[in-house]
Design an enzyme around this catalytic site. Structure first.
Site, PDB file in Angstrom:
ATOM      1  N   ASN A  66       0.941  -1.032   0.067  1.00  0.00           N
ATOM      2  CA  ASN A  66       0.128  -0.088  -0.094  1.00  0.00           C
ATOM      3  C   ASN A  66       0.928   1.225  -0.035  1.00  0.00           C
ATOM      4  OD1 ASN A  66      -2.819   0.773   2.098  1.00  0.00           O
ATOM      5  ND2 ASN A  66      -2.703   1.151   0.274  1.00  0.00           N
TER       6      ASN A  66
ATOM      7  N   ASN B 125      -7.400  10.285   0.723  1.00  0.00           N
ATOM      8  CA  ASN B 125      -7.152   9.276  -0.254  1.00  0.00           C
ATOM      9  C   ASN B 125      -6.856   9.807  -1.697  1.00  0.00           C
ATOM     10  OD1 ASN B 125      -8.502   7.074   1.203  1.00  0.00           O
ATOM     11  ND2 ASN B 125     -10.368   8.329   1.295  1.00  0.00           N
TER      12      ASN B 125
ATOM     13  N   CYS C 146      -5.377   5.075   8.506  1.00  0.00           N
ATOM     14  CA  CYS C 146      -4.959   4.254   7.356  1.00  0.00           C
ATOM     15  C   CYS C 146      -3.659   3.382   8.015  1.00  0.00           C
ATOM     16  CB  CYS C 146      -4.193   4.982   6.283  1.00  0.00           C
ATOM     17  SG  CYS C 146      -3.531   3.978   5.072  1.00  0.00           S
TER      18      CYS C 146
ATOM     19  N   ASN D 100      -1.835   0.611   7.256  1.00  0.00           N
ATOM     20  CA  ASN D 100      -0.620   0.595   6.616  1.00  0.00           C
ATOM     21  C   ASN D 100       0.261   1.936   6.388  1.00  0.00           C
ATOM     22  OD1 ASN D 100      -0.837  -1.994   5.795  1.00  0.00           O
ATOM     23  ND2 ASN D 100      -2.011  -1.698   4.008  1.00  0.00           N
TER      24      ASN D 100
ATOM     25  N   ASN E  50     -12.717   4.191  10.541  1.00  0.00           N
ATOM     26  CA  ASN E  50     -13.166   4.354   9.079  1.00  0.00           C
ATOM     27  C   ASN E  50     -14.095   3.023   9.038  1.00  0.00           C
ATOM     28  OD1 ASN E  50     -10.999   2.669   9.278  1.00  0.00           O
ATOM     29  ND2 ASN E  50     -10.314   3.163   7.180  1.00  0.00           N
TER      30      ASN E  50
ATOM     31  N   ASN F  93     -15.341   0.946   3.121  1.00  0.00           N
ATOM     32  CA  ASN F  93     -14.562  -0.056   2.592  1.00  0.00           C
ATOM     33  C   ASN F  93     -15.199  -1.478   2.768  1.00  0.00           C
ATOM     34  OD1 ASN F  93     -11.832   1.690   2.590  1.00  0.00           O
ATOM     35  ND2 ASN F  93     -12.698   2.011   4.679  1.00  0.00           N
TER      36      ASN F  93
ATOM     37  N   ARG G 257     -12.488   2.591  -0.047  1.00  0.00           N
ATOM     38  CA  ARG G 257     -13.202   3.919  -0.232  1.00  0.00           C
ATOM     39  C   ARG G 257     -12.235   5.054  -0.721  1.00  0.00           C
ATOM     40  NH1 ARG G 257     -15.738   6.935   4.861  1.00  0.00           N
ATOM     41  NH2 ARG G 257     -13.473   6.882   5.479  1.00  0.00           N
TER      42      ARG G 257
ATOM     43  N   CYS H  10      -4.970  -2.737   1.846  1.00  0.00           N
ATOM     44  CA  CYS H  10      -5.645  -1.645   2.944  1.00  0.00           C
ATOM     45  C   CYS H  10      -5.337  -2.036   4.472  1.00  0.00           C
ATOM     46  CB  CYS H  10      -7.252  -1.628   2.634  1.00  0.00           C
ATOM     47  SG  CYS H  10      -7.872  -0.364   3.820  1.00  0.00           S
ATOM     48  N   GLY H  11      -4.420  -1.300   5.178  1.00  0.00           N
ATOM     49  CA  GLY H  11      -4.243  -1.895   6.640  1.00  0.00           C
ATOM     50  C   GLY H  11      -5.525  -1.981   7.429  1.00  0.00           C
TER      51      GLY H  11
END
Length: 315
Positions: free
Chosen positions: A13, A67, A76, A78, A164, A198, A217, A225-226
């Protein structure tokens, strides 16, 4: 305006990461910068933009993440590993509490996940299993391994906020076309999910092994996606597919992390924070353009260590 950044990745990522502790930009400029730097067709490219920002009395530093479409994400994981590593390097730390957009995370250096691969451990939560916190409108209080009325897919989903929003379903085999179709529906901001979510399809490949594929998302189908990996570990534990308090190997197309869910819904992830190069670029905010990218310091040895690790996984 000259912007210096570190090109980095966590589990594949990838992001441009800026030390923004002394940088002042408007919110509109940050969104523009994310769209320019994280544009896959542009000279930098990435799954989003990361910024190391000042902390406060309770946090050594903070992280913000946008994003590739310019929208800001709550977290996030990662990217958090990469940002934590930069914060550690700049401040001489091995562990810290990090301020996120709407929450906080504990981070620390961890033993290398593979030779030459810098590894960071993150602990986030408690996380929420309330459907309202996931952004589901008109849903039951919790959605756990059950179909969601109004979702154009009959599979059973588990909804979790990390913070999230994530919708996780367990499948025998990932159907990418099906995943993209549902992810794009969520991206349209339907009344059921006005803030989007997500979406992850997860294969259980053993008692302590998961494979995750995610439509992220604001990004789209992504190799890694971590927060989705963390959400998948938590969802697997909540539904009895893996045990709480037990290390889990979590794979995706980007690589692998170690994960562990706790009964209080906290989730630990430990994985790489690979720095590929330090670079710089001139940004014209008015014109919305970037200059050619200048490489300040290349980190070929780190890239090679990661490639060797992924090759070992494939073998």
């Amino acid at each position: 305006m000259r912007i210096e950044f570190t090109k980095c990745h966590g589990s594949g990522n990838d992001f441009p990461l800026i030390d923004a502790r002394a940088l002042t930009l408007s919110e509109a400029d940050w969104a523009t910068l994310a769209r320019l730097l994280a544009d896959r067709a542009g000279p930098v490219g990435g799954d989003g933009l990361l910024a190391l920002v000042p902390g406060d009395d309770a946090h050594a530093f903070g992280m913000r993440m946008w994003n590739s479409d310019g929208s800001e994400a709550e977290t996030c994981l990662n990217g958090l590993r990469c940002t934590a590593r930069l914060g550690f390097d700049l401040l001489g730390l091995d562990a810290a509490q990090v301020k996120l957009k709407t929450s906080s995370a504990s981070v620390s250096r961890d033993p290398e996940i593979a030779p030459g691969v810098a590894t960071i451990r993150t602990l986030v939560g408690p996380n929420s299993t309330r459907a309202a916190d996931v952004g589901l409108v008109g849903a039951p209080e919790q959605v756990r391994d059950a179909p969601i009325d109004g979702l154009p897919n009959p599979r059973a989903f588990t909804a979790v906020a990390m913070p999230n929003p994530h919708l996780v379903t367990f499948v025998d085999q990932v159907d990418e076309a099906e995943l993209v179709e549902l992810g794009e529906w969520c991206e349209s901001r339907p009344p059921l999910l006005p803030a989007r979510a997500n979406v992850s399809f997860v294969e259980v490949r053993g008692p302590t092994r998961l494979f995750v594929r995610t439509f992220e998302r604001g990004v789209g189908l992504t190799d890694s996606c971590g927060s989705a990996m963390a959400a998948s570990v938590l969802s697997a534990a909540l539904t009895g597919r893996v045990p709480f308090g037990t290390p889990i190997e979590v794979f995706n197309r980007g690589g692998m992390v170690r994960g562990q869910a706790e009964p209080d819904t906290r989730v630990m992830l430990s994985g790489n924070a690979t720095f590929e190069a330090e670079r710089a670029v001139e940004v014209d905010f008015a014109a919305g353009t970037l200059s050619a990218v200048e490489t300040l310091h290349d980190r070929g040895a780190e890239r090679a260590a990661w490639v060797a690790m992924v090759a070992g996984l494939a073998g």
